[in-house]
Every structure is written in structure tokens, then in C-alpha cells.
Motif scaffolding. Structure first.
Motif, PDB file in Angstrom:
ATOM      1  N   HIS A  35      40.668   6.814  -8.476  1.00  0.00           N
ATOM      2  CA  HIS A  35      41.645   5.803  -8.080  1.00  0.00           C
ATOM      3  C   HIS A  35      41.601   4.657  -9.091  1.00  0.00           C
ATOM      4  CE1 HIS A  35      40.717   7.929  -4.379  1.00  0.00           C
ATOM      5  NE2 HIS A  35      41.794   7.416  -3.812  1.00  0.00           N
ATOM      6  N   ILE A  36      42.771   4.134  -9.394  1.00  0.00           N
ATOM      7  CA  ILE A  36      42.853   3.002 -10.321  1.00  0.00           C
ATOM      8  C   ILE A  36      43.831   1.975  -9.754  1.00  0.00           C
ATOM      9  CG2 ILE A  36      44.691   3.997 -11.729  1.00  0.00           C
ATOM     10  CD1 ILE A  36      43.294   2.757 -14.186  1.00  0.00           C
ATOM     11  N   LYS A  37      43.483   0.704  -9.921  1.00  0.00           N
ATOM     12  CA  LYS A  37      44.379  -0.393  -9.565  1.00  0.00           C
ATOM     13  C   LYS A  37      44.502  -1.300 -10.771  1.00  0.00           C
ATOM     14  CE  LYS A  37      43.875  -0.778  -4.597  1.00  0.00           C
ATOM     15  NZ  LYS A  37      43.547  -1.667  -3.470  1.00  0.00           N
ATOM     16  N   LEU A  38      45.719  -1.737 -11.036  1.00  0.00           N
ATOM     17  CA  LEU A  38      45.999  -2.699 -12.097  1.00  0.00           C
ATOM     18  C   LEU A  38      46.590  -3.939 -11.457  1.00  0.00           C
ATOM     19  CD1 LEU A  38      47.770  -0.334 -14.646  1.00  0.00           C
ATOM     20  CD2 LEU A  38      45.361  -0.885 -14.522  1.00  0.00           C
ATOM     21  N   LEU A  39      46.022  -5.090 -11.754  1.00  0.00           N
ATOM     22  CA  LEU A  39      46.513  -6.364 -11.237  1.00  0.00           C
ATOM     23  C   LEU A  39      47.101  -7.154 -12.392  1.00  0.00           C
ATOM     24  CD1 LEU A  39      46.658  -8.354  -8.783  1.00  0.00           C
ATOM     25  CD2 LEU A  39      44.494  -9.283  -9.610  1.00  0.00           C
ATOM     26  N   TYR A  40      48.331  -7.608 -12.213  1.00  0.00           N
ATOM     27  CA  TYR A  40      49.035  -8.319 -13.282  1.00  0.00           C
ATOM     28  C   TYR A  40      49.846  -9.449 -12.679  1.00  0.00           C
ATOM     29  CZ  TYR A  40      52.544  -9.183 -16.895  1.00  0.00           C
ATOM     30  OH  TYR A  40      53.364  -9.777 -17.808  1.00  0.00           O
ATOM     31  N   TRP A  41      49.834 -10.593 -13.344  1.00  0.00           N
ATOM     32  CA  TRP A  41      50.644 -11.735 -12.925  1.00  0.00           C
ATOM     33  C   TRP A  41      51.898 -11.781 -13.778  1.00  0.00           C
ATOM     34  CZ3 TRP A  41      51.547 -15.381  -9.429  1.00  0.00           C
ATOM     35  CH2 TRP A  41      52.336 -16.460  -9.778  1.00  0.00           C
ATOM     36  N   GLU A  42      53.034 -11.843 -13.135  1.00  0.00           N
ATOM     37  CA  GLU A  42      54.287 -12.100 -13.844  1.00  0.00           C
ATOM     38  C   GLU A  42      54.929 -13.300 -13.179  1.00  0.00           C
ATOM     39  OE1 GLU A  42      57.521  -9.225 -11.657  1.00  0.00           O
ATOM     40  OE2 GLU A  42      56.577  -8.512 -13.472  1.00  0.00           O
ATOM     41  N   PRO A  43      55.817 -13.995 -13.873  1.00  0.00           N
ATOM     42  CA  PRO A  43      56.435 -15.179 -13.262  1.00  0.00           C
ATOM     43  C   PRO A  43      57.049 -14.827 -11.908  1.00  0.00           C
ATOM     44  CG  PRO A  43      57.005 -15.052 -15.574  1.00  0.00           C
ATOM     45  CD  PRO A  43      56.281 -13.777 -15.235  1.00  0.00           C
ATOM     46  N   GLY A  44      56.577 -15.507 -10.898  1.00  0.00           N
ATOM     47  CA  GLY A  44      57.078 -15.259  -9.555  1.00  0.00           C
ATOM     48  C   GLY A  44      56.074 -14.588  -8.643  1.00  0.00           C
ATOM     49  N   GLY A  45      55.043 -13.967  -9.186  1.00  0.00           N
ATOM     50  CA  GLY A  45      54.052 -13.357  -8.310  1.00  0.00           C
ATOM     51  C   GLY A  45      53.239 -12.269  -8.977  1.00  0.00           C
ATOM     52  N   PHE A  46      52.328 -11.709  -8.193  1.00  0.00           N
ATOM     53  CA  PHE A  46      51.443 -10.659  -8.680  1.00  0.00           C
ATOM     54  C   PHE A  46      52.086  -9.291  -8.523  1.00  0.00           C
ATOM     55  CE2 PHE A  46      48.164 -13.887  -7.917  1.00  0.00           C
ATOM     56  CZ  PHE A  46      47.441 -13.769  -9.094  1.00  0.00           C
ATOM     57  N   VAL A  47      51.706  -8.385  -9.410  1.00  0.00           N
ATOM     58  CA  VAL A  47      52.103  -6.983  -9.334  1.00  0.00           C
ATOM     59  C   VAL A  47      50.825  -6.174  -9.213  1.00  0.00           C
ATOM     60  CG1 VAL A  47      53.215  -5.067 -10.537  1.00  0.00           C
ATOM     61  CG2 VAL A  47      54.138  -7.379 -10.757  1.00  0.00           C
TER      62      VAL A  47
END
Length: 94
Positions: A35-47
């Protein structure tokens, strides 16, 4: 792999000593590397990107160094393992 946005942001701040809103992509793998999770911030919120493999494991050899290039991340997610590669030196501002 039970953590969601808030839990992963807490790990980024407390364990990695980084800011989750920096624009970096943070990679989290479970112990068996299925299992893999990627956390990324873009303008407006997290992905949050989550992938579970039905067969095989993610190759995490590059993750041990602490940083992973975007191209190596894409190859890892797609299950492509490069046995031997030579990267030519390129100009960089930094």
C-alpha cells in the motif's frame, strides 16, 4: 495505513520535520510495501493518493535515501524497476 489527512500531516511535522504545505509530495508505505499513500498540498487543500497492489510490492530502494525524484516516483507507482540507468549531468540553478 489508517491515517488520513490530519494524521499524515502530523507525521510530516513531527517525524520528518517538514511543512506539509511546502508543495513537496510525501510518500508513505506500509511494512509489506503493498500500500502506498502520497500526500500533496495544492492551492485550496490537500490531495491524498492511495494505491493498493493486488500482487507484488513497491520497490522502495530509492526511499531509503529520504528523497525521491518525480520520475523515480512515477516508475515506482507504475511498477517499473530500472536495473541499470545512467543519468547525464544537467545544468541546474541551485
Amino acid at each position: 495505513m489508517r491515517k488520513s489527512f490530519e494524521g499524515l500531516c502530523g507525521l510530516v511535522i513531527s517525524v520528518m520535520q517538514r511543512q506539509p504545505t511546502s508543495g513537496e509530495v510525501f510518500v508513505f508505505l506500509n511494512r509489506t510495501r503493498t500500500h502506498i499513500k502520497l500526500l500533496y498540498w495544492e492551492p485550496g487543500g490537500f490531495v491524498l493518493y492511495y494505491k493498493r497492489l493486488e500482487q507484488g510490492t513497491f520497490a522502495a530502494s530509492d526511499l531509503n535515501k529520504g528523497e525521491l525524484s518525480w520520475s523515480n516516483l512515477v516508475l515506482m507507482i507504475e511498477g517499473i524497476q530500472v536495473v541499470k540507468s545512467i543519468q547525464k549531468k544537467r545544468y541546474s540553478l541551485t
